[in-house]
Design a protein around this motif. Structure first.
Motif, PDB file in Angstrom:
ATOM      1  N   HIS A   1      54.494  89.065  25.394  1.00 51.62           N
ATOM      2  CA  HIS A   1      53.287  88.937  25.655  1.00 51.62           C
ATOM      3  C   HIS A   1      52.920  87.345  25.261  1.00 51.62           C
ATOM      4  O   HIS A   1      52.742  87.103  23.785  1.00 51.62           O
ATOM      5  CB  HIS A   1      52.141  89.675  25.143  1.00 51.62           C
ATOM      6  CG  HIS A   1      50.649  89.723  25.330  1.00 51.62           C
ATOM      7  ND1 HIS A   1      50.088  88.593  25.758  1.00 51.62           N
ATOM      8  CD2 HIS A   1      50.022  90.845  25.568  1.00 51.62           C
ATOM      9  CE1 HIS A   1      49.062  89.206  26.076  1.00 51.62           C
ATOM     10  NE2 HIS A   1      48.806  90.294  26.093  1.00 51.62           N
ATOM     11  N   ALA A   2      52.910  86.446  26.140  1.00 52.50           N
ATOM     12  CA  ALA A   2      52.752  85.183  25.882  1.00 52.50           C
ATOM     13  C   ALA A   2      51.562  84.763  25.167  1.00 52.50           C
ATOM     14  O   ALA A   2      51.518  83.766  24.501  1.00 52.50           O
ATOM     15  CB  ALA A   2      52.955  84.224  27.098  1.00 52.50           C
ATOM     16  N   GLU A   3      50.356  85.386  25.608  1.00 51.67           N
ATOM     17  CA  GLU A   3      49.189  85.093  25.098  1.00 51.67           C
ATOM     18  C   GLU A   3      48.496  85.762  23.752  1.00 51.67           C
ATOM     19  O   GLU A   3      47.718  85.625  23.291  1.00 51.67           O
ATOM     20  CB  GLU A   3      47.981  85.450  26.228  1.00 51.67           C
ATOM     21  CG  GLU A   3      48.250  84.542  27.497  1.00 51.67           C
ATOM     22  CD  GLU A   3      47.005  84.906  28.628  1.00 51.67           C
ATOM     23  OE1 GLU A   3      46.181  85.694  28.228  1.00 51.67           O
ATOM     24  OE2 GLU A   3      47.357  84.462  29.633  1.00 51.67           O
ATOM     25  N   ALA A   4      49.581  86.546  23.138  1.00 52.70           N
ATOM     26  CA  ALA A   4      49.366  87.469  22.091  1.00 52.70           C
ATOM     27  C   ALA A   4      49.589  86.578  20.807  1.00 52.70           C
ATOM     28  O   ALA A   4      50.456  85.733  20.862  1.00 52.70           O
ATOM     29  CB  ALA A   4      49.854  88.731  22.234  1.00 52.70           C
ATOM     30  N   ARG A   5      48.705  86.912  19.543  1.00 49.32           N
ATOM     31  CA  ARG A   5      48.964  86.205  18.505  1.00 49.32           C
ATOM     32  C   ARG A   5      49.891  86.853  17.514  1.00 49.32           C
ATOM     33  O   ARG A   5      49.430  88.164  17.473  1.00 49.32           O
ATOM     34  CB  ARG A   5      47.645  85.703  17.921  1.00 49.32           C
ATOM     35  CG  ARG A   5      47.888  85.222  16.501  1.00 49.32           C
ATOM     36  CD  ARG A   5      46.553  84.983  15.713  1.00 49.32           C
ATOM     37  NE  ARG A   5      46.864  84.440  14.502  1.00 49.32           N
ATOM     38  CZ  ARG A   5      45.775  84.364  13.633  1.00 49.32           C
ATOM     39  NH1 ARG A   5      44.431  84.463  13.990  1.00 49.32           N
ATOM     40  NH2 ARG A   5      45.838  83.990  12.513  1.00 49.32           N
TER      41      ARG A   5
ATOM     42  N   VAL B   1      45.089  90.264  20.369  1.00 54.83           N
ATOM     43  CA  VAL B   1      44.635  89.237  21.105  1.00 54.83           C
ATOM     44  C   VAL B   1      43.075  89.138  20.956  1.00 54.83           C
ATOM     45  O   VAL B   1      42.487  90.012  20.318  1.00 54.83           O
ATOM     46  CB  VAL B   1      44.701  89.679  22.654  1.00 54.83           C
ATOM     47  CG1 VAL B   1      46.014  89.605  23.126  1.00 54.83           C
ATOM     48  CG2 VAL B   1      44.185  91.074  22.677  1.00 54.83           C
TER      49      VAL B   1
ATOM     50  N   GLN C   1      39.002  88.782  21.709  1.00 54.99           N
ATOM     51  CA  GLN C   1      38.044  89.528  22.785  1.00 54.99           C
ATOM     52  C   GLN C   1      36.737  88.796  22.189  1.00 54.99           C
ATOM     53  O   GLN C   1      36.375  89.126  21.181  1.00 54.99           O
ATOM     54  CB  GLN C   1      38.180  90.963  22.573  1.00 54.99           C
ATOM     55  CG  GLN C   1      39.414  91.637  23.076  1.00 54.99           C
ATOM     56  CD  GLN C   1      39.428  93.056  23.207  1.00 54.99           C
ATOM     57  OE1 GLN C   1      38.646  93.688  22.376  1.00 54.99           O
ATOM     58  NE2 GLN C   1      40.165  93.883  24.088  1.00 54.99           N
TER      59      GLN C   1
ATOM     60  N   GLN D   1      56.743  86.902  21.714  1.00 50.43           N
ATOM     61  CA  GLN D   1      56.096  85.990  22.634  1.00 50.43           C
ATOM     62  C   GLN D   1      56.734  86.204  23.989  1.00 50.43           C
ATOM     63  O   GLN D   1      56.111  85.686  24.911  1.00 50.43           O
ATOM     64  CB  GLN D   1      56.409  84.538  22.253  1.00 50.43           C
ATOM     65  CG  GLN D   1      55.388  84.038  20.916  1.00 50.43           C
ATOM     66  CD  GLN D   1      55.445  82.868  20.385  1.00 50.43           C
ATOM     67  OE1 GLN D   1      56.820  82.080  20.545  1.00 50.43           O
ATOM     68  NE2 GLN D   1      54.746  82.349  19.730  1.00 50.43           N
TER      69      GLN D   1
END
Length: 304
Positions: free
Chosen positions: A145-149, A97, A99, A142
């Motif tokens: 954690h939908a926002e993680a790459r 993610v 930061q 996904q």
């Protein structure tokens, strides 16, 4: 209100503004430099021969060999060793993610990211230890954690990342139907690209343990077995003979008749201290549980 007009949740017309860092990035799009100010000229971004593009044609699906090893374990026909061997050659995904490290005003007057760090997502296990989540597929990551790459890496590289983050375990596919935990010894072996034998099957460790019985007169034997934490369950409740977070190894102490509980515990304490000081045992065993048993009394000889 026209069909093209944006609307707020309250139903009133409202003008939407892009976040400053996105607006600034769009203004720079198509320029001669990247977001870090480095020129594109002379840079080869093709996949051929570029180590950054090992996964150019990646479909995001589960590695077939890893999928087969996990399915066999769930079915009760496979083993933790087979999953580890499949991981040694598998592509998996780590979750990162963004930061914000430093912000400021850009050349167009928008607030934008000056520096941004990509941070690994880590977990805290129930026993308080740090764990690195990894994923067999993009969909599993996904969903968790939908926002993680998702970043594709070979599993040994992920294990190295876990070691550098002071993590003690790799957790494969948290939140999925089946989550497999690779404990510290297996994770370290994966990072070093070495074969791994679980402690409860390791004959070298069994020899180290059996040596301890010879120095204690009250002790008849020490038996090694899988700990209660080796097994786990799928999300739907099916029992799986592996992939749990621990305890990993069970030591069963059998004492000669006539030994009281206090004497037995003192013996166990001495042996535990010696095993903890043994490097091979300390590196090969993740977590330990102990069981105390008394040997059955010998029946008197009827002919005596």
């Amino acid at each position: 209100m026209s069909a093209n007009s944006p609307s707020s949740p309250s139903g009133q017309g409202a003008e939407r503004h892009l976040p400053g860092h996105i607006a600034a990035a769009l203004l720079r799009a198509g320029g001669a430099v990247d977001s870090a100010g480095q020129s594109w000229e002379g840079r080869d971004l093709t996949g051929a021969g570029n180590p950054l593009h090992n996964f150019d044609n990646d479909n995001g699906l589960v590695d077939p060999k890893l999928e087969a090893a996990l399915a066999a374990l769930v079915a009760g026909t496979g083993s933790e060793q087979q999953v580890h061997a499949a991981l040694a050659e598998a592509r998996i995904y780590i979750a990162v993610v963004a930061q914000l490290a430093e912000g400021g005003l850009g050349e167009h007057g928008f607030t934008e990211d000056k520096e941004a760090d990509m941070a690994l997502v880590t977990l805290t296990a129930p026993d308080g230890r740090k764990a690195l989540p990894v994923f067999s597929s993009v969909d599993n990551l996904q969903a968790w954690h939908a926002e993680a790459r998702p970043v594709a890496v070979y599993a040994p590289r992920a294990a190295l990342s876990a070691v550098s983050e002071d993590a003690q375990m790799l957790v494969l596919d948290p939140g999925a139907e089946f989550t497999f935990v690779l404990r510290r010894p297996g994770m370290w072996a994966l990072a070093q690209q070495r074969a791994w034998i679980p402690s409860y099957l390791n004959e070298d460790l069994a020899a180290v343990v059996s040596e301890q019985a010879t120095s204690e007169d009250s002790l008849a034997s020490i038996h090694m077995a899988p700990g209660q934490g080796v097994g786990t369950r799928t999300a739907s409740g099916s029992s799986v003979p592996g992939g749990g977070p621990g305890p990993e190894l069970r030591l069963e102490f059998t004492f000669h008749p006539g030994i009281d509980e206090a004497g037995a515990r003192e013996c166990v304490s001495r042996i535990h201290a010696r095993l903890a000081a043994n490097q091979e045992f300390a590196e090969g065993v993740d977590s330990l549980e102990v069981a105390l048993k008394a040997a059955p009394a010998t029946a008197p000889d009827p002919g005596a």
